[in-house]
Design an enzyme around this catalytic site. Structure first.
Site, PDB file in Angstrom:
ATOM      1  N   ARG A  35       0.868  -1.386   0.153  1.00 16.68           N
ATOM      2  CA  ARG A  35       0.747   0.392  -0.113  1.00 16.68           C
ATOM      3  C   ARG A  35       0.617   1.061  -0.126  1.00 16.68           C
ATOM      4  NH1 ARG A  35      -5.951  -0.223   2.143  1.00 16.68           N
ATOM      5  NH2 ARG A  35      -6.603  -2.041   0.983  1.00 16.68           N
ATOM      6  N   LYS A 197     -19.297 -15.308   3.903  1.00 15.34           N
ATOM      7  CA  LYS A 197     -20.348 -14.653   4.567  1.00 15.34           C
ATOM      8  C   LYS A 197     -21.663 -14.476   2.842  1.00 15.34           C
ATOM      9  CE  LYS A 197     -21.162 -14.195   9.581  1.00 15.34           C
ATOM     10  NZ  LYS A 197     -21.058 -13.168  10.144  1.00 15.34           N
ATOM     11  N   GLY A 351      -9.636  -7.879   0.525  1.00 14.62           N
ATOM     12  CA  GLY A 351      -9.238  -7.505   1.136  1.00 14.62           C
ATOM     13  C   GLY A 351      -8.421  -9.208   1.881  1.00 14.62           C
ATOM     14  N   GLY A 374     -13.898  -2.489   0.797  1.00 11.14           N
ATOM     15  CA  GLY A 374     -15.181  -2.184   0.311  1.00 11.14           C
ATOM     16  C   GLY A 374     -15.821  -1.173  -0.547  1.00 11.14           C
TER      17      GLY A 374
HETATM   18  P1  ADP Z   1     -12.479 -10.171   0.991  1.00  8.00           P
HETATM   19  O1  ADP Z   1     -12.123  -9.677   2.084  1.00  8.00           O
HETATM   20  O2  ADP Z   1     -11.588 -11.105  -0.181  1.00  8.00           O
HETATM   21  O3  ADP Z   1     -13.234 -10.010   0.602  1.00  8.00           O
HETATM   22  P2  ADP Z   1     -14.063 -12.109   3.127  1.00  8.00           P
HETATM   23  O4  ADP Z   1     -13.149 -11.000   4.298  1.00  8.00           O
HETATM   24  O5  ADP Z   1     -15.251 -11.821   1.744  1.00  8.00           O
HETATM   25  O6  ADP Z   1     -12.459 -11.861   2.366  1.00  8.00           O
HETATM   26  O7  ADP Z   1     -13.252 -13.439   3.467  1.00  8.00           O
HETATM   27  C1  ADP Z   1     -12.490 -14.082   3.809  1.00  8.00           C
HETATM   28  C2  ADP Z   1     -12.437 -14.620   4.778  1.00  8.00           C
HETATM   29  O8  ADP Z   1     -13.567 -16.024   5.013  1.00  8.00           O
HETATM   30  C3  ADP Z   1     -11.308 -15.514   5.152  1.00  8.00           C
HETATM   31  O9  ADP Z   1     -11.336 -15.261   6.663  1.00  8.00           O
HETATM   32  C4  ADP Z   1     -11.429 -16.843   5.507  1.00  8.00           C
HETATM   33  O10 ADP Z   1     -10.873 -17.451   6.974  1.00  8.00           O
HETATM   34  C5  ADP Z   1     -12.699 -17.018   5.373  1.00  8.00           C
HETATM   35  N1  ADP Z   1     -13.374 -18.030   5.269  1.00  8.00           N
HETATM   36  C6  ADP Z   1     -13.089 -19.102   4.163  1.00  8.00           C
HETATM   37  N2  ADP Z   1     -13.535 -20.420   3.529  1.00  8.00           N
HETATM   38  C7  ADP Z   1     -13.910 -20.930   5.320  1.00  8.00           C
HETATM   39  C8  ADP Z   1     -14.887 -21.235   5.748  1.00  8.00           C
HETATM   40  N3  ADP Z   1     -14.795 -22.996   4.293  1.00  8.00           N
HETATM   41  N4  ADP Z   1     -15.621 -21.528   6.713  1.00  8.00           N
HETATM   42  C9  ADP Z   1     -15.241 -20.233   7.393  1.00  8.00           C
HETATM   43  N5  ADP Z   1     -14.686 -19.235   6.709  1.00  8.00           N
HETATM   44  C10 ADP Z   1     -14.305 -19.290   5.502  1.00  8.00           C
HETATM   45 MG    MG Z   2     -12.338  -9.482   4.534  1.00  8.05          MG
END
Ligand code: ADP
Ligand code: MG
Length: 393
Positions: A35, A197, A351, A374
């Site tokens: 960053r 989620k 992220g 976001g």
């Molecule tokens: P990003 O930040 O790239 O948008 P998210 O915040 O939506 O991604 O998701 C990242 C999180 O999802 C990670 O911390 C990871 O541990 C979690 N994750 C991935 N697969 C699973 C799973 N099967 N069960 C619970 N958490 C999960």
């Molecule tokens: Mg995230």
């Protein structure tokens, strides 16, 4: 778009909002400096025109003036990166007489890094007095913090009310890349969607289902989809209250002719922190008492095929709990596999996704890694970003 190419900054003072919100460990050491590096082209460009720069960033979400969230380490590292010919100083305040005095004493072609902007409560409130006072320090405002542009913060939407405002190179790059992805992606356009989620990605999924040719869904959110289709998902992450939403996305995919693929098999365990059972199960016989923590080998093979046949792939959200080594395989294999494909345009957003890509050492093999978090997701969803309004006029 109004960018820093549009005018001459010679002997002016330029306020530059960057996002140097770098990850740090408990000792306050910077664990990834991407960053900081992303803002350097803009800073160097302005410095080459003998401008005096006031650099603003936030770090973390401070409640008070937390020592570890000060900008000292950032100023120090920035000084090393810009080299010995550029004086880089750190102000201990954000506004006030001491800052103005310090700035006055500095030569042209130098940088003053302000204290963490979020130490001032007015920042997140969009306080007008704060914006005005910061603006009074300079002649121009350059916004290079795309990742903050979904917020109505004083240093994002406030300062442009008082100064002519331009996009920095990082901002320009983000907007151009994402606009291209939104409007004219090369097809087939495939989404590899993971993450924790469904609820945090609903808006995104609803929009992307219309735009992509294929959605590959893994990660924690796949369990809500699978459950909605009638499968047992044991003790895996599940959002009971989002089952209807998941069903509606499955329906939308059918209506729009978008292929929606879900995992066929999973790595399951009894305990995330302290696993004693680790095995691969197919979705048809998911054990009641175990947790799905990663996609399984058959799913990895299936997703690889779709990634390989794509022209554009958007990566958002890891395939498993990649932060734990035993559960990283699905994410690692797919990201490194994609990294090796030269004919596929690979864009990553989010992220944790960016962190995973960096962790697996394939960041140089991606076409574009958005730093936006976001803001990127909001932009893809088609929501207006208040922070880019003045720049786009
Ligand atoms: P990003 O930040 O790239 O948008 P998210 O915040 O939506 O991604 O998701 C990242 C999180 O999802 C990670 O911390 C990871 O541990 C979690 N994750 C991935 N697969 C699973 C799973 N099967 N069960 C619970 N958490 C999960
Ligand atoms: Mg995230």
């Amino acid at each position: 778009m109004k960018t820093i190419r549009d005018i001459d900054f010679t002997h002016s003072t330029v306020i530059v909002r960057v996002d140097m919100n770098v990850p740090m460990n408990s000792e306050g050491e910077i664990t990834s400096e991407s960053r900081i590096l992303s803002a350097v082209p803009t800073l160097n460009y302005l410095l080459a025109q003998n401008a005096k720069l006031v650099v603003i960033t936030h770090i973390g979400r401070p409640k008070n003036h937390e020592e570890v969230l000060k900008t000292d380490k950032i100023a120090q590292r920035l000084g090393q990166i810009l080299g010995p010919s550029i004086p880089v100083e750190k102000a201990d305040e954000i506004v006030g007489e001491s800052v103005a005095e310090k700035l006055k004493s500095m030569p042209y072609r130098s940088v003053l890094v302000l204290e963490n902007i979020r130490f001032n409560k007015g920042e997140t409130k969009g306080d007008d007095a704060l914006s005005r006072e910061i603006a009074s320090l300079g002649d121009y405002f350059v916004n290079d913090a795309f990742s903050c542009c979904h917020r109505n913060h004083a240093s994002i939407t406030g300062i442009p009310k008082y100064l002519p405002t331009y996009a920095g190179f990082q901002m320009e790059k983000e907007i151009n890349e994402l606009t291209q992805l939104n409007n004219t992606p090369d097809r087939p356009f495939v989404l590899l969607q993971g993450g924790a989620k469904v609820s945090s990605k609903l808006g995104l999924l609803k929009i992307l289902v219309h735009k992509v040719d294929k959605m590959l869904i893994g990660g924690g959110m796949s369990f809500t989809f699978l459950k909605a289709m009638g499968y047992n998902v044991g003790k895996s992450l599940l959002e009971e209250d989002k089952l209807e939403m998941a069903k509606s996305i499955i329906e939308l995919a059918k209506e729009t002719g978008t292929k929606l693929l879900l995992p066929r098999d999973f790595l399951v365990t009894d305990n995330i922190q302290n696993p004693s059972i680790l095995k691969i199960v197919s979705i048809q016989d998911f054990p009641d008492d175990l947790i799905g923590v990663d996609i399984g080998p058959s799913t990895i093979a299936m997703f690889k095929q779709d990634i390989k046949n794509a022209k554009t792939v958007l990566f958002n959200g890891p395939m498993g709990i990649f932060e734990y080594r035993p559960f990283e395989r699905g994410t690692r294999e797919l990201y490194t596999f994609a990294g090796d494909l030269n004919d596929v345009y690979k864009v990553a957003a989010g992220g944790d996704t960016a962190a995973a890509i960096e962790h697996f050492g394939v960041d140089n093999y991606f076409s574009y890694i958005s730093m936006g978090g976001g803001a990127t997701l909001a932009y893809i969803e088609g929501k207006p970003l208040p922070g880019i309004q003045q720049i786009m006029e």
